[in-house]
Structures are given as structure tokens and as C-alpha cells.
Design an enzyme around this catalytic site. Sequence first.
Site, mmCIF file in Angstrom:
data_model
loop_
_atom_site.group_PDB
_atom_site.id
_atom_site.type_symbol
_atom_site.label_atom_id
_atom_site.label_comp_id
_atom_site.label_asym_id
_atom_site.label_seq_id
_atom_site.Cartn_x
_atom_site.Cartn_y
_atom_site.Cartn_z
ATOM 1 C CD GLU A 19 -5.244 1.212 -3.269
ATOM 2 O OE1 GLU A 19 -6.430 1.209 -2.951
ATOM 3 O OE2 GLU A 19 -4.332 1.434 -2.450
ATOM 4 C CB SER B 138 -11.349 8.569 -4.591
ATOM 5 O OG SER B 138 -10.385 9.315 -3.886
ATOM 6 N N GLY C 47 -7.849 8.762 -1.191
ATOM 7 C CA GLY C 47 -8.409 9.695 -0.212
ATOM 8 C C GLY C 47 -8.598 11.116 -0.725
ATOM 9 N N GLY D 189 -10.980 2.387 0.821
ATOM 10 C CA GLY D 189 -10.612 2.891 2.141
ATOM 11 C C GLY D 189 -11.789 3.595 2.793
ATOM 12 N N GLY D 190 -11.768 4.934 2.731
ATOM 13 C CA GLY D 190 -12.747 5.766 3.443
ATOM 14 C C GLY D 190 -14.194 5.298 3.356
ATOM 15 C CG HIS E 208 -1.990 1.023 1.144
ATOM 16 N ND1 HIS E 208 -1.763 2.344 1.459
ATOM 17 C CD2 HIS E 208 -3.276 0.949 0.745
ATOM 18 C CE1 HIS E 208 -2.883 3.022 1.255
ATOM 19 N NE2 HIS E 208 -3.813 2.193 0.828
HETATM 20 P P1 PGA Z 1 -9.679 5.525 -0.419
HETATM 21 O O1 PGA Z 1 -8.447 4.616 0.008
HETATM 22 O O2 PGA Z 1 -10.763 4.616 -0.922
HETATM 23 O O3 PGA Z 1 -10.059 6.247 0.839
HETATM 24 O O4 PGA Z 1 -9.185 6.454 -1.469
HETATM 25 C C1 PGA Z 1 -8.055 3.518 -0.758
HETATM 26 C C2 PGA Z 1 -6.899 2.838 -0.102
HETATM 27 O O5 PGA Z 1 -6.121 3.514 0.587
HETATM 28 O O6 PGA Z 1 -6.708 1.607 -0.245
#
Ligand code: PGA
Length: 240
Positions: A165, A202, A171, A223-224, A96
Site C-alpha cells: 500500500e 485507491s 485515498g 478502503g473508500g 496500516h
Molecule cells: P483506499 O484505502 O482504497 O481508500 O485508497 C486503502 C486503505 O487505506 O487500506
Amino acid sequence: MKKITIAANWKKYLNEKESIDFVKKLNKYEDLFYNKYVDIILFPQAEHLPAVKDALEIKNVTLGLQDYDYRIKSDSEISSRCHSSGVGLDSCIVGHSERRMLHKEDNKSILEKFHILHARDIYPILCVGETQEQRDLGDTLPTIYKQLPEETPLFNPLPYAIAYEPVWSIGTGNVPSNKEIELVLSGVINSKNQPYLFYGGSVNEDNVEKLLEIDLIDGFLIGGASAKFDSFIQIIKKIN
Ligand code: PGA
């Protein structure tokens, strides 16, 4: 129709009580998971795994590690860490961008971890992606090629995933176009790799349908939005 995996990377968003409450609420949505098109892997904080496992009643929701300590060197240690406390982990995220940046992990050590986990029957999700600067320089694909395993682990029939990613997308609310994602995912499978292909960065309930138009996508690393219960349920419903 193929199944789509949602890998919910909770990072440090939820404390133990919030993680348990989340899972207890999720148990009530059991119908969303049977004979449907999503597989879920939850990635709580490692220390919350046993409690989350206890609270979880839905069988086809599995659990994984957000990473494992980069100082753990021997594969038997990794194995016992991952399979300890009866948690029976299925999956582990590696590479990551936050680990690459905060823990200064380089491609070599990340790929070492990837191969060790894979050889220990743990489904690795290897994150790859370019920074904004690399993107601006037109270096997206060369950067990603360096982050990929050099050879497909043919000796191991177990699956693995590569999650594209883009660092600038995590984020931030900024998502590449479907065309850009397709280009990268095609590059990944045209290299020597035959993984499952995820996109992360995102992803939320508003953009998941558009992202699903990308045929190559097998899953999302989220993530979020995955730590917000209502958004998470909306994402599952949209995929179903
Ligand atoms: P995000 O994070 O969906 O908040 O952009 C993705 C991740 O860090 O794996």
C-alpha cells in the site's frame, strides 16, 4: 483460476447502522459468492463486529479487525479479544500507514504484532509501503524490506498476506503503474517471504480490471470504494 481476496477496510466510513444495512443488502447477492473467484473479508469498526456478524448470512464472507490496540501486550489477551463474543475473527490488518503515522507504530512493534497474531491462528494482513518522499528518493524497495518480517514464520503453516500500500496512493486516486506494483511484489517474494500478495491504494471499480493483469496479485485491500455498496458490488462482479 486462483481466487482473489477482497479485504474491505471500512475504517470509520460506516456507522453501526450503515454497516448492518450494507451487510443486509450484501446478503441478497449471495449468488456472487458461491463457486466464484472472490473471497471477502469485511473489516468494520471493532465495536460493530458483533452486530455485523449477526446480520451476515453469507458463509464465505468473513470478518476481521482493522487492527488491535497496540497497548495490548499479552498474546492471550489478543486471542481473547479476537475470538470474543463468538465473532470468531479470521483476520487482522497490521501496519496500516494510518496506524504507523497516527499511533507512531514502528516496524519493530508492528512485526511483533504480526507474529503474535499469526501464532494465534489469526490471518494477518501486513501493510507495507513507501511515502511520496521515499518514492522520490528512489527508496521504495529499501523502505519495504525494512517493513517485512525477517523470516518466514515456517513454524506456522497458516497463510498470511503482505499488502503493498503505497502511502501516497491511499485515498488519493493515484495508483502506481502495474510495472511498479509488480516490481515491489516480486521484491517481497524474493525476500525470505512466501505470503499472499495484496495491493491496496485507491482501488475501485474502474481500475480493478487493469490491476488484475498483475499475475502476482492474490487480493486487494480496499478502503473508500469498499464502503460504497454499488462500487463494492461492481468490483466483485469485475473480478468474477
Ligand atoms: P483506499 O484505502 O482504497 O481508500 O485508497 C486503502 C486503505 O487505506 O487500506
